[in-house]
Design a protein around this motif. Sequence first.
Motif, PDB file in Angstrom:
ATOM      1  N   ASP A   1      83.773  56.556  32.327  1.00 46.81           N
ATOM      2  CA  ASP A   1      82.586  55.736  32.632  1.00 46.81           C
ATOM      3  C   ASP A   1      82.449  54.589  31.633  1.00 46.81           C
ATOM      4  OD1 ASP A   1      82.178  57.683  34.451  1.00 46.81           O
ATOM      5  OD2 ASP A   1      80.288  58.429  33.639  1.00 46.81           O
ATOM      6  N   LEU A   2      82.359  53.355  32.156  1.00 48.21           N
ATOM      7  CA  LEU A   2      82.118  52.201  31.288  1.00 48.21           C
ATOM      8  C   LEU A   2      80.629  52.141  30.965  1.00 48.21           C
ATOM      9  CD1 LEU A   2      84.193  49.146  32.582  1.00 48.21           C
ATOM     10  CD2 LEU A   2      84.564  50.512  30.551  1.00 48.21           C
ATOM     11  N   VAL A   3      80.302  52.160  29.687  1.00 50.05           N
ATOM     12  CA  VAL A   3      78.900  52.069  29.268  1.00 50.05           C
ATOM     13  C   VAL A   3      78.528  50.616  29.014  1.00 50.05           C
ATOM     14  CG1 VAL A   3      77.236  52.727  27.484  1.00 50.05           C
ATOM     15  CG2 VAL A   3      78.902  54.384  28.299  1.00 50.05           C
ATOM     16  N   LEU A   4      79.403  49.902  28.302  1.00 53.12           N
ATOM     17  CA  LEU A   4      79.135  48.498  27.959  1.00 53.12           C
ATOM     18  C   LEU A   4      80.356  47.666  28.297  1.00 53.12           C
ATOM     19  CD1 LEU A   4      77.186  46.460  26.440  1.00 53.12           C
ATOM     20  CD2 LEU A   4      78.556  46.938  24.402  1.00 53.12           C
ATOM     21  N   GLU A   5      80.108  46.552  28.948  1.00 48.41           N
ATOM     22  CA  GLU A   5      81.207  45.622  29.253  1.00 48.41           C
ATOM     23  C   GLU A   5      80.744  44.208  28.936  1.00 48.41           C
ATOM     24  OE1 GLU A   5      84.588  44.880  32.688  1.00 48.41           O
ATOM     25  OE2 GLU A   5      82.714  45.878  33.240  1.00 48.41           O
ATOM     26  N   VAL A   6      81.550  43.484  28.176  1.00 45.21           N
ATOM     27  CA  VAL A   6      81.247  42.100  27.797  1.00 45.21           C
ATOM     28  C   VAL A   6      82.388  41.225  28.293  1.00 45.21           C
ATOM     29  CG1 VAL A   6      80.940  40.528  25.844  1.00 45.21           C
ATOM     30  CG2 VAL A   6      79.893  42.800  25.783  1.00 45.21           C
ATOM     31  N   ARG A   7      82.038  40.118  28.992  1.00 49.31           N
ATOM     32  CA  ARG A   7      83.066  39.268  29.605  1.00 49.31           C
ATOM     33  C   ARG A   7      82.865  37.802  29.214  1.00 49.31           C
ATOM     34  NH1 ARG A   7      81.217  43.010  33.165  1.00 49.31           N
ATOM     35  NH2 ARG A   7      79.588  41.595  33.903  1.00 49.31           N
TER      36      ARG A   7
END
Length: 507
Positions: free
Chosen positions: A261-267
């Motif tokens: 599970d991805l909790v935090l994603e920054v793009r």
Amino acid sequence: MGGKKILEMREITKTFPGVRALDRVSFAVEEGEIHCLVGENGAGKSTLMKVLSGVHPHGSYEGSIIFDGKEQTFRHISDSEKTGIAIIYQELALVPEMTVYENIFLGHELASGGLVNWNETIKQAEVALKKVGLKINPDTKVKDLGVGRQQLVEIAKALSRDVRLLILDEPTAALNEDDCDNLLNLIKDLKNQGVTSIMISHKLKEVIRIADTVTVLRDGQTICTLDAKAGEVSEGVLIKHMVGREINNVFPRREHKVEDDLVLEVRDWTAYNARTGRYDLKDVSFNVKKGEIIGFAGLMGSGRTELARSIFGNPDHYRLEGEMSLNKKNVRFSHPEDAIKAGIAYVSEDRKKNGLVLIQDVKQNVTLANLKALAKNSIVDDNAEVKIAGEYREALNIKTPSLEQQVMKLSGGNQQKVQVAKWLFVKPHVLILDEPTRGIDVGAKYEIYTIMNKLVAEGMSIIMISSELPEVLGMSDRIYVVSEGRITGELPVEEATQEKIMHLATN
């Protein structure tokens, strides 16, 4: 060992309210040696040196100080300075707005008839600067120098007073690698010039590199004195004496499976700093999974802290571009309070300036970031506050005489645990730890690492920023490397080495 003793401290006992900081400590230094004093935070090292220098005056402690064969009764730091003892603290005592030469002779000006001889002052300042190998104009203002050079000015100031015993309290704590090398080489050079040094340090590799003799303190008592020239000093031996047990692996083992599970994603995260007119971050992309420790490595000034602060409500007011999602929802925080409410917490690298209210007590600091949880009709429930603070004190093994103890009176490791407790009380999904073990000893580090392992095992996600590569390699599941505001590489910990990280960090 066995040469002429320049210093003997005999049976020193020093008590503060509720704490016996020193318990019959005896300590001797031979003339012309580099003597390192090591021990966990709170072991009594700095207190012992404050007794020696007169910060804790004669009469406020039991025991005796023999310097240069005579018993001393220092009632003030100026008394110890007159005998040739100089102490340099971790927090430098320079006046930023004054010039280098003014700082060097501050308090012992070259004056006659009430008038300062500035020409002679500048000339003598140049002599002192030459002794420390610092090639700068003495007319430079101290605020225009980096920390490493300021440290050398502080030593030049000591040398201008004909120092015989130089005490350095954690002198390399705030220095980069090059400045550390310069300072350690200087201490060796000063030894050749006849200056005896006592160095307090928690960096054991530096101690091993420089020490002639090492004394270990633990819980306010002298544990042993070791002769480096006789091969008695090694990292394993020092750790065992410092913590009272062997720590074979500095990093506690962690066996758990990271969830997908991805909790935090920054793009494509970009931060423009209007104050400096430059981009502190450019097109940064990374992600954090549930129950994962992500390590961020890079050189000082690479943009790691700027990245953390831009995510945590942007307190530096960057102009931000890019996207961020938390638990699959797009978010953008305009204030740290918004980040806290959403489940992100940030443990600052500078606990004294940004992490803690030093004049407040332990319980007030622990509950500070989540007082609403303790309030009834906007009034904080004192009993609930004591209960919560007590639970975190126990869970994190915070060593304090009471929950009413001012945080400023705790050791560095215990201050750090209070700061961690403060943010755990907001029950975050993502905990950002910026230099989580800076300035704390090996035993307290092990406890912080154990807490981190427990948190991720319970499902929390941690972003750890660290300048210590063994720490990044020892604690991370994945590592991102930052250089000049960009991510230059991502490595699973199984493939990472110090060499690979440094290659990416210098790209």
